[in-house]
Design an enzyme around this catalytic site. Structure first.
Site, PDB file in Angstrom:
ATOM      1  N   ASP A   1      42.162  24.463  44.911  1.00 13.07           N
ATOM      2  CA  ASP A   1      42.397  23.157  45.544  1.00 13.07           C
ATOM      3  C   ASP A   1      43.875  22.772  45.599  1.00 13.07           C
ATOM      4  OD1 ASP A   1      39.706  22.903  45.960  1.00 13.07           O
ATOM      5  OD2 ASP A   1      39.379  21.341  44.461  1.00 13.07           O
TER       6      ASP A   1
ATOM      7  N   TYR B   1      28.257  24.145  40.167  1.00 10.37           N
ATOM      8  CA  TYR B   1      28.949  24.955  39.173  1.00 10.37           C
ATOM      9  C   TYR B   1      29.992  24.120  38.457  1.00 10.37           C
ATOM     10  CZ  TYR B   1      33.181  25.381  42.057  1.00 10.37           C
ATOM     11  OH  TYR B   1      34.315  25.118  42.772  1.00 10.37           O
TER      12      TYR B   1
HETATM   13  C1  SIN Z   1      38.468  26.313  43.412  1.00 13.43           C
HETATM   14  O1  SIN Z   1      39.042  26.841  42.477  1.00 13.43           O
HETATM   15  O2  SIN Z   1      38.148  26.981  44.410  1.00 13.43           O
HETATM   16  C2  SIN Z   1      38.126  24.849  43.466  1.00 13.43           C
HETATM   17  C3  SIN Z   1      38.279  24.119  42.186  1.00 13.43           C
HETATM   18  C4  SIN Z   1      39.679  24.128  41.688  1.00 13.43           C
HETATM   19  O3  SIN Z   1      40.609  24.041  42.467  1.00 13.43           O
HETATM   20  O4  SIN Z   1      39.849  24.212  40.467  1.00 13.43           O
END
Ligand code: SIN
Length: 330
Positions: free
Chosen positions: A94, A27
């Site tokens: 993240d 994705y």
């Molecule tokens: C997420 O949102 O779960 C992972 C990717 C991000 O931190 O943007």
């Protein structure tokens, strides 16, 4: 009685909550806008009047200090508007804990500020984003959420910014608050708060409202068996004002690396010992004589949050004793 719904400002930054799945099972993060996320949850109209602003379009691995300053400025402007009851920030998971802790100390407000993300992209089978967003807006619109500092809502849980950590790469229950526990729970918009956080934030933060043009450079060095001092020396050479050691156990590191830290501290670089274990306290002067070496301990802050506090602290002082005080207050 007025039936007007509380006014909530949504600041969208991207992340998996705004992501789109592709045919091969991967994705792309940050594809959908804040307005599209709101349109996917029509039930939000029962909770609040929401206006969206797109602050960034990124996966949160690309969040950085200049975007933090921009986000804090946009959030502070919304919060200073008497018509706005609370702010929701959509964000990748993240680095959400870092942004949440940064805002927790940078924003001067008693209004609710809630960060929300998702582990599954918006177009996946059974995405978690819509319910997380519904719950986040419910918390931001809730008067009892005032004065609790910045909160993170995911998987029916409410976390304090200082306590929350991402602990799993893919599972919906990735967020944990390992040291002091949850701020509360939220089930389909019904909120159950537990006790307040005891550490200072928002209205009691001496960094808020944050008025700096940039943040000082602070690096993190990860400890392991056989750690050399080279990366510590390199950080000093590159002009870091601070170094956070992600130490083994209770913030420990090899003798060679410790000598590098002591020399860095002697040269005026702030050195903070934290732990990569994911829980517990790093205390002063246990196996390492922090007083003698001029080091600072992170207490319960994980390395990435210790870095946030050290950057903010260094905007005020480079005195290790004063910096240590910040780690006892925040
Ligand atoms: C997420 O949102 O779960 C992972 C990717 C991000 O931190 O943007």
């Amino acid at each position: 009685m007025s039936s007007a719904k509380p006014s909530i400002r949504l600041l969208a930054t991207g992340g998996t909550i705004a992501g789109a799945q592709n045919a091969s099972g991967g994705y792309a993060a940050a594809v959908m806008s804040g307005d599209e996320l709101l349109a996917a949850v029509p039930q939000l109209a029962n909770l609040a009047q929401i206006t969206a602003e797109q602050v960034a379009h990124i996966g949160s691995q690309d969040m950085d200090e200049s975007l933090w300053l921009k986000l804090a400025a946009r959030a502070q402007m919304a919060l200073d508007d008497p018509a706005v009851a609370g702010v929701v920030v959509t964000h990748g998971t993240d680095t959400m804990e870092e942004t949440a802790y940064f805002l927790n100390l940078a924003l001067r407000t008693d209004k609710p500020v809630v960060l929300v993300g998702a582990m599954r992209p918006a177009t996946a089978i059974s995405p978690d984003g819509p319910m997380n967003l519904f719950n986040a807006v419910a918390v931001a619109a809730e008067p009892a959420a005032k004065n609790r500092g910045v909160l993170v809502v995911a998987n029916d849980e409410i976390h304090f910014a200082r306590e929350v950590a991402k602990t799993n790469t893919t599972q919906l229950g990735t967020f944990k608050s390992p040291n002091r526990g949850l701020a509360g729970r939220v089930n389909r918009g019904r909120i159950h708060f537990f006790g307040p956080t005891v550490r200072a934030h928002t209205m009691a933060s001496e960094f808020a409202p944050l008025a700096v043009a940039e943040l000082p450079r602070v690096e993190i060095v990860h400890a392991f068996a056989g750690l050399r001092r080279d990366l510590i020396d390199a950080a000093v050479r590159l002009g870091a004002r601070g170094i956070v050691i992600a130490g083994v156990g209770a913030g420990n590191l090899s003798s060679a690396a410790l000598r590098g830290c002591a020399e860095a501290a002697h040269a005026g670089v702030a050195v903070v010992r934290s732990s990569l274990t994911g829980g517990g306290v790093v205390e002063r002067n246990i196996e390492i004589n922090d007083d003698e070496l001029g080091l600072i301990v992170a207490e319960e802050l994980n390395p990435q949050k210790a870095r946030v506090l050290l950057m903010l602290g260094l905007t005020r002082t480079s005195d290790p004793a004063q910096l240590q005080r910040f780690f006892q207050i925040y």
